[in-house]
Design a protein around this motif. Structure first.
Motif, PDB file in Angstrom:
ATOM      1  N   GLY A 203       0.681  -1.218   0.036  1.00 46.58           N
ATOM      2  CA  GLY A 203      -0.050   0.004   0.162  1.00 46.58           C
ATOM      3  C   GLY A 203       0.729   1.057   0.039  1.00 46.58           C
ATOM      4  N   THR A 204       0.288   2.352  -0.464  1.00 44.69           N
ATOM      5  CA  THR A 204       1.127   3.547  -0.840  1.00 44.69           C
ATOM      6  C   THR A 204       1.018   4.254   0.515  1.00 44.69           C
ATOM      7  OG1 THR A 204       1.524   5.291  -2.090  1.00 44.69           O
ATOM      8  CG2 THR A 204      -0.786   4.939  -1.586  1.00 44.69           C
ATOM      9  N   GLU A 205       0.836   3.634   1.597  1.00 39.10           N
ATOM     10  CA  GLU A 205       0.857   4.646   2.954  1.00 39.10           C
ATOM     11  C   GLU A 205       1.976   4.220   3.781  1.00 39.10           C
ATOM     12  OE1 GLU A 205      -3.303   3.442   3.919  1.00 39.10           O
ATOM     13  OE2 GLU A 205      -4.046   4.530   2.054  1.00 39.10           O
ATOM     14  N   TYR A 206       1.699   3.949   5.149  1.00 45.38           N
ATOM     15  CA  TYR A 206       2.959   3.876   6.086  1.00 45.38           C
ATOM     16  C   TYR A 206       3.272   2.454   6.139  1.00 45.38           C
ATOM     17  CZ  TYR A 206       2.372   8.608   7.915  1.00 45.38           C
ATOM     18  OH  TYR A 206       2.310   9.920   8.016  1.00 45.38           O
ATOM     19  N   GLY A 207       2.425   1.608   5.393  1.00 43.92           N
ATOM     20  CA  GLY A 207       2.976  -0.067   5.203  1.00 43.92           C
ATOM     21  C   GLY A 207       3.910  -0.064   3.935  1.00 43.92           C
ATOM     22  N   HIS A 208       4.037   0.877   3.258  1.00 45.19           N
ATOM     23  CA  HIS A 208       4.819   1.098   1.739  1.00 45.19           C
ATOM     24  C   HIS A 208       6.196   0.391   1.716  1.00 45.19           C
ATOM     25  CE1 HIS A 208       5.014   3.300  -2.384  1.00 45.19           C
ATOM     26  NE2 HIS A 208       4.477   2.109  -2.478  1.00 45.19           N
ATOM     27  N   ALA A 209       6.406  -0.388   0.675  1.00 38.41           N
ATOM     28  CA  ALA A 209       7.579  -1.151   0.645  1.00 38.41           C
ATOM     29  C   ALA A 209       8.050  -1.302  -0.750  1.00 38.41           C
ATOM     30  CB  ALA A 209       7.726  -2.230   1.312  1.00 38.41           C
ATOM     31  N   GLU A 210       9.349  -1.549  -1.144  1.00 41.36           N
ATOM     32  CA  GLU A 210       9.627  -1.907  -2.616  1.00 41.36           C
ATOM     33  C   GLU A 210      10.283  -3.481  -2.408  1.00 41.36           C
ATOM     34  OE1 GLU A 210       9.688  -0.987  -6.492  1.00 41.36           O
ATOM     35  OE2 GLU A 210       9.009   0.122  -4.904  1.00 41.36           O
ATOM     36  N   THR A 211       9.861  -4.228  -3.199  1.00 40.42           N
ATOM     37  CA  THR A 211      10.284  -5.640  -3.262  1.00 40.42           C
ATOM     38  C   THR A 211      10.989  -6.043  -4.507  1.00 40.42           C
ATOM     39  OG1 THR A 211       8.142  -6.463  -3.818  1.00 40.42           O
ATOM     40  CG2 THR A 211       8.623  -6.324  -1.636  1.00 40.42           C
ATOM     41  N   VAL A 212      11.799  -6.889  -4.651  1.00 38.37           N
ATOM     42  CA  VAL A 212      12.502  -7.462  -5.806  1.00 38.37           C
ATOM     43  C   VAL A 212      12.165  -8.974  -6.275  1.00 38.37           C
ATOM     44  CG1 VAL A 212      14.781  -7.533  -6.973  1.00 38.37           C
ATOM     45  CG2 VAL A 212      14.133  -5.429  -5.607  1.00 38.37           C
ATOM     46  N   MET A 213      11.981  -9.304  -7.473  1.00 37.67           N
ATOM     47  CA  MET A 213      12.159 -10.665  -7.839  1.00 37.67           C
ATOM     48  C   MET A 213      12.941 -10.786  -9.188  1.00 37.67           C
ATOM     49  SD  MET A 213       8.086 -11.443  -7.365  1.00 37.67           S
ATOM     50  CE  MET A 213       8.166 -13.131  -6.807  1.00 37.67           C
ATOM     51  N   ARG A 214      13.500 -11.748  -9.475  1.00 32.74           N
ATOM     52  CA  ARG A 214      14.416 -12.158 -10.718  1.00 32.74           C
ATOM     53  C   ARG A 214      13.876 -13.530 -11.196  1.00 32.74           C
ATOM     54  NH1 ARG A 214      20.435 -13.509  -7.931  1.00 32.74           N
ATOM     55  NH2 ARG A 214      19.884 -15.405  -7.387  1.00 32.74           N
ATOM     56  N   SER A 215      14.478 -13.338 -12.492  1.00 27.22           N
ATOM     57  CA  SER A 215      14.230 -14.690 -13.156  1.00 27.22           C
ATOM     58  C   SER A 215      15.339 -14.673 -14.345  1.00 27.22           C
ATOM     59  CB  SER A 215      12.692 -14.755 -13.888  1.00 27.22           C
ATOM     60  OG  SER A 215      12.716 -15.838 -14.875  1.00 27.22           O
ATOM     61  N   GLU A 216      15.756 -15.957 -14.898  1.00 31.61           N
ATOM     62  CA  GLU A 216      16.539 -15.833 -15.959  1.00 31.61           C
ATOM     63  C   GLU A 216      15.800 -15.812 -17.383  1.00 31.61           C
ATOM     64  OE1 GLU A 216      18.595 -19.465 -15.637  1.00 31.61           O
ATOM     65  OE2 GLU A 216      20.199 -18.883 -14.396  1.00 31.61           O
ATOM     66  N   ASN A 217      14.520 -15.829 -17.192  1.00 34.94           N
ATOM     67  CA  ASN A 217      13.684 -15.676 -18.472  1.00 34.94           C
ATOM     68  C   ASN A 217      12.827 -14.555 -18.025  1.00 34.94           C
ATOM     69  OD1 ASN A 217      14.661 -18.188 -20.075  1.00 34.94           O
ATOM     70  ND2 ASN A 217      13.621 -19.265 -18.296  1.00 34.94           N
ATOM     71  N   ILE A 218      12.650 -13.803 -19.149  1.00 34.07           N
ATOM     72  CA  ILE A 218      11.788 -12.371 -18.940  1.00 34.07           C
ATOM     73  C   ILE A 218      10.108 -12.931 -18.606  1.00 34.07           C
ATOM     74  CG2 ILE A 218      10.991 -12.292 -21.498  1.00 34.07           C
ATOM     75  CD1 ILE A 218      11.508  -9.292 -20.848  1.00 34.07           C
ATOM     76  N   SER A 219       9.631 -14.210 -19.291  1.00 34.95           N
ATOM     77  CA  SER A 219       8.189 -14.400 -18.838  1.00 34.95           C
ATOM     78  C   SER A 219       8.288 -15.215 -17.429  1.00 34.95           C
ATOM     79  CB  SER A 219       7.786 -15.191 -20.042  1.00 34.95           C
ATOM     80  OG  SER A 219       8.673 -16.488 -20.153  1.00 34.95           O
ATOM     81  N   GLY A 220       9.294 -15.356 -16.790  1.00 36.99           N
ATOM     82  CA  GLY A 220       9.298 -16.249 -15.320  1.00 36.99           C
ATOM     83  C   GLY A 220       9.801 -17.531 -15.634  1.00 36.99           C
ATOM     84  N   PRO A 221       9.738 -18.367 -14.381  1.00 35.08           N
ATOM     85  CA  PRO A 221       9.372 -17.863 -13.191  1.00 35.08           C
ATOM     86  C   PRO A 221      10.076 -17.007 -12.534  1.00 35.08           C
ATOM     87  CG  PRO A 221      10.048 -20.182 -13.026  1.00 35.08           C
ATOM     88  CD  PRO A 221      10.224 -19.612 -14.558  1.00 35.08           C
ATOM     89  N   TYR A 222       9.642 -15.955 -11.464  1.00 34.49           N
ATOM     90  CA  TYR A 222      10.285 -15.068 -10.711  1.00 34.49           C
ATOM     91  C   TYR A 222      10.383 -15.768  -9.341  1.00 34.49           C
ATOM     92  CZ  TYR A 222      10.355 -11.842 -14.626  1.00 34.49           C
ATOM     93  OH  TYR A 222      10.892 -11.143 -15.784  1.00 34.49           O
ATOM     94  N   GLU A 223      11.640 -15.353  -8.844  1.00 36.22           N
ATOM     95  CA  GLU A 223      12.142 -15.912  -7.417  1.00 36.22           C
ATOM     96  C   GLU A 223      12.087 -14.539  -6.640  1.00 36.22           C
ATOM     97  OE1 GLU A 223      15.876 -17.535  -6.543  1.00 36.22           O
ATOM     98  OE2 GLU A 223      16.740 -16.835  -8.191  1.00 36.22           O
ATOM     99  N   ALA A 224      11.717 -14.582  -5.424  1.00 33.31           N
ATOM    100  CA  ALA A 224      11.645 -13.538  -4.582  1.00 33.31           C
ATOM    101  C   ALA A 224      13.129 -12.838  -3.796  1.00 33.31           C
ATOM    102  CB  ALA A 224      10.631 -13.457  -3.504  1.00 33.31           C
ATOM    103  N   TRP A 290      21.795  -9.708  -6.410  1.00 28.99           N
ATOM    104  CA  TRP A 290      20.729  -9.334  -5.661  1.00 28.99           C
ATOM    105  C   TRP A 290      21.006  -7.668  -5.500  1.00 28.99           C
ATOM    106  CZ3 TRP A 290      16.204 -11.411  -6.140  1.00 28.99           C
ATOM    107  CH2 TRP A 290      15.851 -12.616  -6.139  1.00 28.99           C
ATOM    108  N   PRO A 291      20.049  -6.663  -5.658  1.00 27.26           N
ATOM    109  CA  PRO A 291      20.357  -5.336  -5.307  1.00 27.26           C
ATOM    110  C   PRO A 291      20.139  -5.163  -3.726  1.00 27.26           C
ATOM    111  CG  PRO A 291      18.203  -5.489  -6.370  1.00 27.26           C
ATOM    112  CD  PRO A 291      18.675  -6.786  -6.353  1.00 27.26           C
ATOM    113  N   TYR A 292      20.872  -4.428  -3.132  1.00 28.42           N
ATOM    114  CA  TYR A 292      20.503  -4.146  -1.685  1.00 28.42           C
ATOM    115  C   TYR A 292      20.870  -2.579  -1.524  1.00 28.42           C
ATOM    116  CZ  TYR A 292      20.885  -9.012  -0.124  1.00 28.42           C
ATOM    117  OH  TYR A 292      20.858 -10.372  -0.188  1.00 28.42           O
TER     118      TYR A 292
END
Length: 526
Positions: A203-224, A290-292
């Motif tokens: 949510g864009t309020e006080y619980g807001h956050a940014e998460t990242v997932m990645r995959s070797e293929n653009i269509s997935g599957p994506y891991e967290a 992974w980005p940090y």
């Protein structure tokens, strides 16, 4: 050092793009016209608004859109000499149905005219382009799911044909997001062997956050990401920068990585944010692909070291605008509609801004109102106005505005045979008039002032421009915040903008009477 936020005041949903040595950030403008603010920098520290690309009704028709609808979450990208700007023009919000048409416009010159819009889809919002190394361009968006009140339906991907100018091929469903939920704001990036999907969640309020997932293929599957969320203030309620999220990445010409994202600065602990949602920046480092954040935590810092880029400082916006040009300064915008001689003129009276009275401040159609962002907790806004109302339905003056149901208005009007200065506020769509009035029947030029000190607002007036006197009681500035509109209203309302300060004129009888403003001054008191 770079001080956060880098874009102060109402500048949310930053989409950053580098072209050579130039950096650009596009931010949301919602119901304010022209649409999308584009900011420019050479050093990631100093920024200047340089363009509003959506400046024609054919690109952006917002007449009648609800508060905090209109332009949501633009995405700015560049490929083969062409800038692409993806945006949503949200038409409705209440109920389970959301009408969210998405478009793309293009240009070869970011300071020039942008193309007519190409329609993409209405399936969701927060659309984004990703230009892959193989020459393909992909469109990513959040899916709106109206069934059983889901709303946040996950992230979809489809190819965009830049020659045919349309979406083509299979639609891939990438992810429903992490357990934080409220998954939106997707952007795709590629680094080494991985595609990275970054998401605004919580949510864009006080619980807001940014998460990242990645995959070797653009269509997935994506891991967290193993340590999601990579960016948030949700666990630090007393921290100065709150609501951190809705991010975008950029790689510098020196191969360093940064992330821009929205933040808010509440007046009290998780309280009200009168400056709206602003833009901040942080350093990114990579560990195990992974980005940090380089801060060592997921909490954004109040300042970060400047990058290894030559600093380029832009001139400050002058405190006083004298309206000597035939164009409004770029930091001024209008509500929903473009400038038109029907309601605004900078030439009919030389050296003055003339506003021709239109509809009330409650209107979502035709208002004669121009305003700029409030960007400081302590500020003094003053104007000189010449206005001869003929009846009580004629009003003109200085307004501090959040939306059609929340504003403070110091204005000149008519009461009986007297020209008076009066104050009206609107809170939760209820009009509140202060008892004190000042008679100015024989005064041609009246000076109006608003003094803001965090959550307090004091209006003042002057008959000579030198000696200002208080008028009315101190007012609550904090009602002009997304938090108040969201939390105190009888039903949930979209509240995503910020307080703007400006000039307006109403003729609720004939839409004909005009007011002339000689100058407008915004003075920082911090």
């Amino acid at each position: 050092m770079i001080q956060n936020p880098i874009l102060k005041g109402f500048n949310p949903d930053p989409s950053i793009c580098r072209v050579g040595d130039d950096y650009y950030i596009a931010t949301s403008t919602f119901e304010w016209f022209p649409g999308v603010q584009i900011h420019h920098s050479k050093d990631l520290k100093n920024w200047k608004v340089i363009a509003h690309p959506l400046n024609r009704i054919s690109q952006l028709d917002m007449k009648g859109v609800p508060d905090s609808c209109g332009v949501w979450a633009p995405c700015l990208s560049h490929k083969n000499g062409i800038f692409y700007l993806v945006y949503t023009n949200v038409k409705s919000f209440d109920g389970v149905w959301k009408d969210t048409p998405n478009y793309v416009v293009t240009t070869n010159d970011i300071l020039g005219d942008w193309s007519e819009p190409v329609y993409l889809t209405s399936a969701g919002f927060d659309g984004s382009f990703f230009h892959d190394n193989d020459g393909k361009t992909w469109y990513i968006n959040m899916l709106v799911d109206h069934r059983k009140g889901k709303f946040f339906g996950g992230i979809e991907l489809q190819e965009y044909d830049t020659l045919e100018k349309k979406l083509i091929g299979e639609i891939f469903y990438l992810t429903s997001g992490t357990n934080l939920g409220f998954t939106e704001g997707p952007h795709l990036y590629k680094r080494n062997d991985y595609y990275y999907l970054i998401l605004a969640e919580g949510g864009t309020e006080y619980g807001h956050a940014e998460t990242v997932m990645r995959s070797e293929n653009i269509s997935g599957p994506y891991e967290a990401h193993p340590e999601n969320p990579i960016l948030t203030a949700r666990n630090s309620p007393e921290y100065e920068l709150q609501k951190a999220g809705h991010a975008s990445f950029v790689e510098t010409q020196n191969s360093d990585w940064y992330v821009t994202f929205l933040v808010s600065r509440p007046l009290t602990v998780q309280g009200r944010c009168i400056l709206g949602r602003e833009t901040a920046i942080e350093e990114i480092i990579w560990k195990n692909d992974w980005p940090y954040l380089n801060s060592g935590s997921n909490l954004p810092r109040l300042e970060i070291p400047s990058p290894n880029l030559k600093e380029v400082v832009f001139s400050e916006i002058p405190e006083r605008e004298n309206f000597d040009s035939d164009q409004l300064p770029i930091d001024f915008q209008t509500l929903r509609i473009p400038q038109s001689e029907e309601w605004i003129s900078l030439t009919e009276r030389s050296g003055f801004l003339r506003l021709k009275g239109k509809e009330s401040l409650t209107s979502t159609h035709t208002q004669a109102l121009v305003a700029r962002r409030l960007q400081h907790f302590k500020a003094e806004i003053t104007t000189s106005v010449r206005f001869e109302p003929l009846k009580f339905q004629h009003l003109a003056g200085l307004v501090l505005y959040y939306n059609t149901g929340h504003y403070h208005y110091l204005h000149i009007t008519k009461s009986g045979n007297q020209k008076i200065i009066s104050i009206v506020s609107c809170c939760n769509y209820t009009i509140i008039e202060q008892k004190e009035i000042i008679i100015v029947t024989d005064i041609e030029e009246v000076f109006l002032r608003a003094t803001i000190n965090h959550d307090k607002l004091q209006f003042r007036f002057s008959k000579d421009g030198n000696h200002f006197e208080k008028i009315g009681e101190k007012l609550d500035m904090s009602i002009l915040s997304d938090d108040y509109v969201r939390d105190e209203s009888e039903r949930y309302r979209p509240a995503f903008t910020g307080c703007l300060v400006g000039l307006c004129c109403q003729d609720l009888a004939t839409n004909a009477v005009h007011a002339d403003f000689d100058w407008f001054e915004y003075k920082i008191l911090d």
